[in-house]
Scaffold this motif. Structure first.
Motif, PDB file in Angstrom:
ATOM      1  N   PHE A 109       0.822  -1.209   0.000  1.00 16.95           N
ATOM      2  CA  PHE A 109       0.000   0.000   0.000  1.00 16.95           C
ATOM      3  C   PHE A 109       0.859   1.263   0.000  1.00 16.95           C
ATOM      4  O   PHE A 109       0.389   2.329   0.346  1.00 16.95           O
ATOM      5  N   ARG A 110       2.112   1.111  -0.400  1.00 19.54           N
ATOM      6  CA  ARG A 110       3.031   2.216  -0.671  1.00 19.54           C
ATOM      7  C   ARG A 110       3.520   2.958   0.569  1.00 19.54           C
ATOM      8  O   ARG A 110       3.955   4.100   0.469  1.00 19.54           O
ATOM      9  N   HIS A 152      -1.880  10.428  -0.257  1.00 19.44           N
ATOM     10  CA  HIS A 152      -1.813   8.985  -0.034  1.00 19.44           C
ATOM     11  C   HIS A 152      -3.075   8.503   0.688  1.00 19.44           C
ATOM     12  O   HIS A 152      -3.610   7.432   0.375  1.00 19.44           O
ATOM     13  N   LEU A 155      -5.688   8.072  -1.797  1.00 24.30           N
ATOM     14  CA  LEU A 155      -5.446   6.857  -2.587  1.00 24.30           C
ATOM     15  C   LEU A 155      -5.886   5.609  -1.824  1.00 24.30           C
ATOM     16  O   LEU A 155      -6.475   4.696  -2.413  1.00 24.30           O
ATOM     17  N   LEU A 156      -5.583   5.551  -0.519  1.00 25.84           N
ATOM     18  CA  LEU A 156      -6.011   4.397   0.289  1.00 25.84           C
ATOM     19  C   LEU A 156      -7.529   4.267   0.287  1.00 25.84           C
ATOM     20  O   LEU A 156      -8.070   3.179   0.094  1.00 25.84           O
ATOM     21  N   THR A 159      -8.831   3.094  -2.965  1.00 29.24           N
ATOM     22  CA  THR A 159      -8.526   1.681  -3.199  1.00 29.24           C
ATOM     23  C   THR A 159      -9.663   0.796  -2.706  1.00 29.24           C
ATOM     24  O   THR A 159     -10.027  -0.185  -3.354  1.00 29.24           O
ATOM     25  N   MET A 166      -5.177   0.010  -6.257  1.00 26.90           N
ATOM     26  CA  MET A 166      -4.667   1.350  -6.008  1.00 26.90           C
ATOM     27  C   MET A 166      -4.194   1.929  -7.338  1.00 26.90           C
ATOM     28  O   MET A 166      -3.330   1.360  -8.001  1.00 26.90           O
TER      29      MET A 166
END
Length: 170
Positions: A109-110, A152, A155-156, A159, A166
């Motif tokens: 998840f980066r 971020h 983005l989470l 997702t 993602m």
């Protein structure tokens, strides 16, 4: 992955792009990572019953024991995720995921990695400890050391809405 709007406001008049800085507590957003790891790598299903004692939004060591008694609450994992129940995710971190799996899924998840983007974006960070209570804190997001950028975080969240995919932001 297309960013339609991104704005920052600094009451002191600064002009930093706060959406790109990973200076903000990830808090319960990290439950997204823990839930994905449980569903994809640990055999959990949304209907799997989970149990907890005590209050939903606290995290005490006594709540992390695997004991069941007349005060134990039971619900499907889906509902525990939706209600963001800390003891459920704390026990998930200790008894199901463990350190290695949480490190692996944090990277997926980066976290602790760069996110390719057109503007300079700071990396969100998570430090997965070795001790049981530390694992519980990270999995539940009940800590102050996991940091994330607002981009971020978006983005989470996206997702989850995008069936676990993602997207690359642009």
């Amino acid at each position: 992955g297309r960013i339609l709007a991104m704005v920052s406001y600094d009451k002191d008049g600064g002009n930093e792009r706060l959406c790109l800085k990973a200076d903000f507590p990830a808090a319960s957003l990290f439950k997204i990572v823990a839930a994905a790891a449980a569903l994809e790598a640990s055999g959990f299903t949304p209907q799997k019953p989970v149990y907890y004692n005590g209050r939903k939004y606290t995290l005490y060591k006594r709540q992390l024991k695997q004991t069941r008694n007349k005060y134990t609450r039971k619900m499907p994992f889906r509902k525990a995720f939706g209600l963001s129940i800390n003891p459920v995710f704390g026990k998930l971190g200790i008894y199901t995921l463990g350190r290695e799996r949480m490190v692996e899924w944090g990277k997926k998840f980066r976290f602790n990695r760069s996110i390719p983007f057109d503007l300079p974006l700071h990396s969100s960070v998570v430090q997965i400890p070795d001790n049981a209570f530390g694992l519980a804190e990270i999995a539940s997001g009940f800590n102050k050391i996991t940091r994330i950028s607002p981009l971020h975080a978006a983005l989470l969240s996206a997702t989850v809405a995008n069936d676990g995919v993602m997207m690359k932001p642009w």
